[in-house]
Motif scaffolding. Structure first.
Motif, PDB file in Angstrom:
ATOM      1  N   LYS A 118       0.192  -0.910  -0.050  1.00  0.00           N
ATOM      2  CA  LYS A 118       0.189  -0.485  -0.204  1.00  0.00           C
ATOM      3  C   LYS A 118       0.979   1.297   0.088  1.00  0.00           C
ATOM      4  O   LYS A 118       1.710   1.576   1.064  1.00  0.00           O
ATOM      5  CB  LYS A 118      -0.849  -0.254   1.380  1.00  0.00           C
ATOM      6  N   SER A 119       0.139   2.358  -0.954  1.00  0.00           N
ATOM      7  CA  SER A 119       1.372   3.137  -1.366  1.00  0.00           C
ATOM      8  C   SER A 119       0.509   4.445  -0.238  1.00  0.00           C
ATOM      9  O   SER A 119      -0.793   4.492  -0.475  1.00  0.00           O
ATOM     10  CB  SER A 119       1.444   4.250  -2.120  1.00  0.00           C
ATOM     11  N   ILE A 120       1.526   5.206   0.846  1.00  0.00           N
ATOM     12  CA  ILE A 120       1.185   6.332   1.770  1.00  0.00           C
ATOM     13  C   ILE A 120       1.753   7.140   1.447  1.00  0.00           C
ATOM     14  O   ILE A 120       2.801   7.561   0.981  1.00  0.00           O
ATOM     15  CB  ILE A 120       1.228   5.937   3.130  1.00  0.00           C
ATOM     16  N   PHE A 121       1.145   8.349   1.994  1.00  0.00           N
ATOM     17  CA  PHE A 121       1.867  10.016   1.773  1.00  0.00           C
ATOM     18  C   PHE A 121       2.011  10.421   3.266  1.00  0.00           C
ATOM     19  O   PHE A 121       0.687  10.243   3.738  1.00  0.00           O
ATOM     20  CB  PHE A 121       1.258  11.396   0.857  1.00  0.00           C
ATOM     21  N   LEU A 122       3.509  10.528   4.091  1.00  0.00           N
ATOM     22  CA  LEU A 122       3.325  11.015   5.184  1.00  0.00           C
ATOM     23  C   LEU A 122       3.591  12.724   5.171  1.00  0.00           C
ATOM     24  O   LEU A 122       4.516  13.016   4.637  1.00  0.00           O
ATOM     25  CB  LEU A 122       4.395  10.577   5.082  1.00  0.00           C
ATOM     26  N   PRO A 123       2.462  13.626   5.814  1.00  0.00           N
ATOM     27  CA  PRO A 123       2.729  14.439   5.718  1.00  0.00           C
ATOM     28  C   PRO A 123       4.170  14.865   7.236  1.00  0.00           C
ATOM     29  O   PRO A 123       4.273  13.737   8.031  1.00  0.00           O
ATOM     30  CB  PRO A 123       1.751  15.226   6.538  1.00  0.00           C
ATOM     31  N   LYS A 124       4.610  15.749   7.495  1.00  0.00           N
ATOM     32  CA  LYS A 124       4.652  16.972   8.351  1.00  0.00           C
ATOM     33  C   LYS A 124       4.194  17.012   9.960  1.00  0.00           C
ATOM     34  O   LYS A 124       2.655  17.150   9.906  1.00  0.00           O
ATOM     35  CB  LYS A 124       6.153  17.915   8.418  1.00  0.00           C
ATOM     36  N   LEU A 125       4.012  16.121  10.987  1.00  0.00           N
ATOM     37  CA  LEU A 125       3.028  16.442  12.007  1.00  0.00           C
ATOM     38  C   LEU A 125       3.970  17.116  12.938  1.00  0.00           C
ATOM     39  O   LEU A 125       5.114  16.941  13.595  1.00  0.00           O
ATOM     40  CB  LEU A 125       2.723  15.325  12.503  1.00  0.00           C
ATOM     41  N   PRO A 126       2.841  17.784  13.888  1.00  0.00           N
ATOM     42  CA  PRO A 126       3.635  18.241  15.595  1.00  0.00           C
ATOM     43  C   PRO A 126       3.347  17.090  16.195  1.00  0.00           C
ATOM     44  O   PRO A 126       2.749  16.410  16.918  1.00  0.00           O
ATOM     45  CB  PRO A 126       2.808  19.162  15.558  1.00  0.00           C
ATOM     46  N   LEU A 127       5.445  16.734  16.915  1.00  0.00           N
ATOM     47  CA  LEU A 127       4.940  15.972  17.591  1.00  0.00           C
ATOM     48  C   LEU A 127       5.767  16.578  19.251  1.00  0.00           C
ATOM     49  O   LEU A 127       6.047  17.475  18.646  1.00  0.00           O
ATOM     50  CB  LEU A 127       5.980  15.136  16.976  1.00  0.00           C
ATOM     51  N   SER A 128       5.189  15.614  19.896  1.00  0.00           N
ATOM     52  CA  SER A 128       5.498  16.010  21.321  1.00  0.00           C
ATOM     53  C   SER A 128       6.340  14.956  22.717  1.00  0.00           C
ATOM     54  O   SER A 128       5.422  13.380  22.485  1.00  0.00           O
ATOM     55  CB  SER A 128       4.660  16.967  22.618  1.00  0.00           C
ATOM     56  N   PRO A 129       7.240  15.076  23.854  1.00  0.00           N
ATOM     57  CA  PRO A 129       7.702  14.273  24.158  1.00  0.00           C
ATOM     58  C   PRO A 129       6.374  13.454  25.235  1.00  0.00           C
ATOM     59  O   PRO A 129       5.781  14.213  25.421  1.00  0.00           O
ATOM     60  CB  PRO A 129       8.934  13.952  24.945  1.00  0.00           C
ATOM     61  N   SER A 130       6.261  11.730  24.928  1.00  0.00           N
ATOM     62  CA  SER A 130       4.796  11.165  25.942  1.00  0.00           C
ATOM     63  C   SER A 130       5.108  11.558  27.790  1.00  0.00           C
ATOM     64  O   SER A 130       4.367  12.174  27.778  1.00  0.00           O
ATOM     65  CB  SER A 130       4.959  10.205  25.642  1.00  0.00           C
ATOM     66  N   ASP A 131       6.550  11.841  27.639  1.00  0.00           N
ATOM     67  CA  ASP A 131       7.219  12.003  29.467  1.00  0.00           C
ATOM     68  C   ASP A 131       7.350  13.441  29.360  1.00  0.00           C
ATOM     69  O   ASP A 131       7.581  14.667  29.079  1.00  0.00           O
ATOM     70  CB  ASP A 131       8.384  11.757  29.466  1.00  0.00           C
ATOM     71  N   ASP A 132       6.430  14.332  29.931  1.00  0.00           N
ATOM     72  CA  ASP A 132       6.109  15.777  30.511  1.00  0.00           C
ATOM     73  C   ASP A 132       7.229  16.499  31.523  1.00  0.00           C
ATOM     74  O   ASP A 132       7.271  17.373  31.280  1.00  0.00           O
ATOM     75  CB  ASP A 132       4.421  16.445  31.132  1.00  0.00           C
ATOM     76  N   ASP A 133       7.638  15.524  32.045  1.00  0.00           N
ATOM     77  CA  ASP A 133       8.409  15.778  33.130  1.00  0.00           C
ATOM     78  C   ASP A 133       9.772  15.642  32.715  1.00  0.00           C
ATOM     79  O   ASP A 133      11.144  15.803  33.679  1.00  0.00           O
ATOM     80  CB  ASP A 133       8.348  14.682  34.696  1.00  0.00           C
ATOM     81  N   LEU A 134      10.489  15.991  30.864  1.00  0.00           N
ATOM     82  CA  LEU A 134      11.703  14.795  30.519  1.00  0.00           C
ATOM     83  C   LEU A 134      11.715  16.521  30.737  1.00  0.00           C
ATOM     84  O   LEU A 134      13.184  16.211  30.934  1.00  0.00           O
ATOM     85  CB  LEU A 134      11.320  14.545  29.323  1.00  0.00           C
ATOM     86  N   PHE A 135      11.995  17.690  30.203  1.00  0.00           N
ATOM     87  CA  PHE A 135      11.977  18.700  30.264  1.00  0.00           C
ATOM     88  C   PHE A 135      11.461  19.683  31.061  1.00  0.00           C
ATOM     89  O   PHE A 135      10.028  19.751  31.390  1.00  0.00           O
ATOM     90  CB  PHE A 135      11.723  19.117  28.924  1.00  0.00           C
ATOM     91  N   PRO A 136      11.724  20.841  31.762  1.00  0.00           N
ATOM     92  CA  PRO A 136      11.320  21.996  32.436  1.00  0.00           C
ATOM     93  C   PRO A 136      10.452  22.920  31.213  1.00  0.00           C
ATOM     94  O   PRO A 136       9.681  24.055  31.986  1.00  0.00           O
ATOM     95  CB  PRO A 136      12.134  22.396  32.816  1.00  0.00           C
ATOM     96  N   PHE A 137      10.062  21.835  30.150  1.00  0.00           N
ATOM     97  CA  PHE A 137       9.201  23.037  29.437  1.00  0.00           C
ATOM     98  C   PHE A 137       8.601  22.251  28.591  1.00  0.00           C
ATOM     99  O   PHE A 137       9.225  20.823  28.853  1.00  0.00           O
ATOM    100  CB  PHE A 137      10.098  24.514  28.375  1.00  0.00           C
ATOM    101  N   LYS A 138       8.096  22.429  27.448  1.00  0.00           N
ATOM    102  CA  LYS A 138       6.885  21.775  26.934  1.00  0.00           C
ATOM    103  C   LYS A 138       7.767  21.725  25.251  1.00  0.00           C
ATOM    104  O   LYS A 138       7.721  22.402  24.508  1.00  0.00           O
ATOM    105  CB  LYS A 138       5.423  21.576  26.658  1.00  0.00           C
ATOM    106  N   LEU A 139       8.139  20.326  25.260  1.00  0.00           N
ATOM    107  CA  LEU A 139       8.889  20.722  23.591  1.00  0.00           C
ATOM    108  C   LEU A 139       7.580  20.213  22.550  1.00  0.00           C
ATOM    109  O   LEU A 139       7.274  19.573  22.467  1.00  0.00           O
ATOM    110  CB  LEU A 139       9.859  19.623  23.547  1.00  0.00           C
ATOM    111  N   LYS A 140       7.655  20.994  21.232  1.00  0.00           N
ATOM    112  CA  LYS A 140       7.073  20.584  20.013  1.00  0.00           C
ATOM    113  C   LYS A 140       8.200  20.520  19.106  1.00  0.00           C
ATOM    114  O   LYS A 140       8.785  21.460  18.361  1.00  0.00           O
ATOM    115  CB  LYS A 140       5.796  21.833  20.282  1.00  0.00           C
ATOM    116  N   ARG A 141       8.113  19.310  19.044  1.00  0.00           N
ATOM    117  CA  ARG A 141       9.067  18.897  16.590  1.00  0.00           C
ATOM    118  C   ARG A 141       7.888  18.686  16.235  1.00  0.00           C
ATOM    119  O   ARG A 141       7.197  18.471  16.129  1.00  0.00           O
ATOM    120  CB  ARG A 141       9.840  18.042  17.117  1.00  0.00           C
TER     121      ARG A 141
END
Length: 177
Positions: A118-141
């Motif tokens: 099956k062929s698919i098209f992948l777009p860029k997505l906004p992702l964040s780490p599942s562990d909210d305590d990993l950094f003192p801020f919320k990272l969005k990539r």
């Protein structure tokens, strides 16, 4: 190396993401084909004072998130890092082959599981780490939710069927006794 069946029937397994990244970087250099480099768009959501510069955010390597710097070539194996559309076979751990790429989308073919071919098209997505305590801020990539998949961690390979596997153990992994 251009045969997708040959490539997808092989993988190198290692214990750490650092070793996996090193192997993937080495093999993508040796892989023939047109190359494209994609950079993520990173931001610290809770950083109202601008304490975290963009260079710092780009340098972060977070398990489960794609890298800031993503190199792909036509025909290279990639693996999904997020559940996008499980009903259509786009689950975390699905292996694909990159068929082509444009500015904002990657055209890939599913090569394992129930939706093979099956062929698919992948777009860029906004992702964040599942562990909210990993950094003192919320990272969005914002990046394509994939990684190269010449090599993968042993944990990521659990539940997959790979006919030919190499094991790379640069550090001792067995304890005494």
């Amino acid at each position: 190396m251009s045969e997708s069946d040959y490539i997808i029937s092989r993988a190198i397994l290692s214990t750490k993401n650092d070793s996996v990244d090193e192997i993937n970087d080495y093999l993508i250099d040796r892989f023939h084909g047109e190359e494209r480099i994609y950079y993520s768009i990173d931001e610290a959501i809770d950083d109202k004072n601008g304490f975290y510069p963009l260079e710092f955010l780009n340098s972060l390597i977070v398990s489960g998130l794609p890298p800031h710097y993503l190199r792909v070539k036509v025909g290279c194996p990639i693996i999904l890092l997020q559940n996008i559309d499980p009903a259509n076979g786009l689950c975390n751990g699905t292996r694909l082959i990159c068929k082509s790429f444009q500015q904002n989308v990657i055209d890939a073919k599913i090569v394992v599981g129930q939706h093979v071919g099956k062929s698919i098209f992948l777009p860029k997505l906004p992702l964040s780490p599942s562990d909210d305590d990993l950094f003192p801020f919320k990272l969005k990539r914002k990046q394509f939710p994939i990684r190269l998949c010449f090599a993968m961690t042993i944990n990521k390979a659990q539940g997959q069927t790979i006919p030919n596997v190499g094991i790379y153990l640069p550090d001792p992994v067995f304890s005494h006794g």
